[in-house]
Design an enzyme around this catalytic site. Sequence first.
Site, short mmCIF file in Angstrom:
data_model
loop_
_atom_site.label_atom_id
_atom_site.label_comp_id
_atom_site.label_asym_id
_atom_site.label_seq_id
_atom_site.Cartn_x
_atom_site.Cartn_y
_atom_site.Cartn_z
N LYS A 1 0.51 3.45 -2.69
CA LYS A 1 -0.67 5.25 -2.61
C LYS A 1 -0.11 6.63 -2.19
CE LYS A 1 -4.28 1.58 -1.31
NZ LYS A 1 -4.60 1.00 0.59
N SER B 1 0.84 -1.50 0.19
CA SER B 1 0.55 -0.45 0.19
C SER B 1 0.62 1.10 -0.22
CB SER B 1 -1.21 0.00 0.94
OG SER B 1 -2.00 -0.34 0.78
N SER C 1 -6.08 3.22 4.05
CA SER C 1 -5.63 2.40 3.07
C SER C 1 -6.42 2.14 2.99
CB SER C 1 -4.26 1.31 3.72
OG SER C 1 -4.30 0.59 3.21
#
Length: 350
Positions: free
Chosen positions: A61, A58, A113
């Site tokens: 991102k 993640s 997230s």
Amino acid sequence: MKMKRILTGMTVFAIVLCSFLLHGDAMGVSAEHAILIDANSGRVLYEKRADERSLIASTTKIMTALVVCEQCNMNDRVEIMPEAVGIEGSSMYLQVGEVLTVQELLYGMMLHSGNDAAVALAIYCGGTVADFAELMNDEARRLGLENSHFENPNGLDSPAHYSTARDLAKLTAYAMENETFAQTVGTKSITVGDRYLTNHNKLLWRYDNAEGVKTGYTKAAGRILVSSAKQDGRRLIAVSINAPDDWNDHERLLSWGFEQYTERTIVTAGSSVGTLEVYGTGATLVPVVAEQDFVFPLAEGEKPEFFIPGTGFVYGPVEAGASAGTAYVMLNGRPIGKIPLLWGAGVAAS
């Protein structure tokens, strides 16, 4: 004036060339891959296998958020499409047809997230997930991230989706200059409609100077953490990949970086950095002065020097205050930056 404001492209230059580092595991860092950089200058303070490509989960991102911040209006309202619902992994549990602003989706993506929020933003910003991934790769190329490639906006594992500790640090140093990005990742908690979102980044509570940025985890990638901290106007970026003890790794690295390195003004605008011989009415040694300040983080005992390329002489006339070329700032035989020079005095033609 900070070095990053003076020298075009010098942040990337310094990250690549300035390797006055602690190597290996002398810091006791648990991560398989790690790096600590000074964001203002780009100086690498510590690294451990920082150029090996890895899954990044993640922390992907960070790039997604940067592209969205640069290309979208935060107040735009986004209707959630079916393609953004029920995405595997962490989620903010979006529903088909619900409407949220771009900023609200950013909170859902960066604090909670949400993989679904990442897809919703990608579709809104890029038209399709695939087209948005191309925007991510365009940005990576623009920033000089030579070992990064993106296939999706959320970081779900894919063999062709990867980055490195060094690239993530470069990306984050740049992204933290974006006000909206920095404000979003530094938010501890927020209410979005009937959702109460809490930031997964524990450093915001554990470390006084922490500013965010992003956590990541998949079974294949391991625990990944990218953090930013600021003290007395100086920002450090830490990255760890596959780190069982990531919170302690980052607290230790950031504290060490602030303690061991001090931002120092190496030369101020108008100060002499040397002399050049000018042939005019005879040979005259003329001082050359820095056009701007030069600031760089240094450890105790480090002493930069100046190197002015060329023959060491020029033919007159020269005019006081006119451009006199460039001086390189050297440390341990390596360039750490460059300074535009001006003539400190004038010499008439012979």
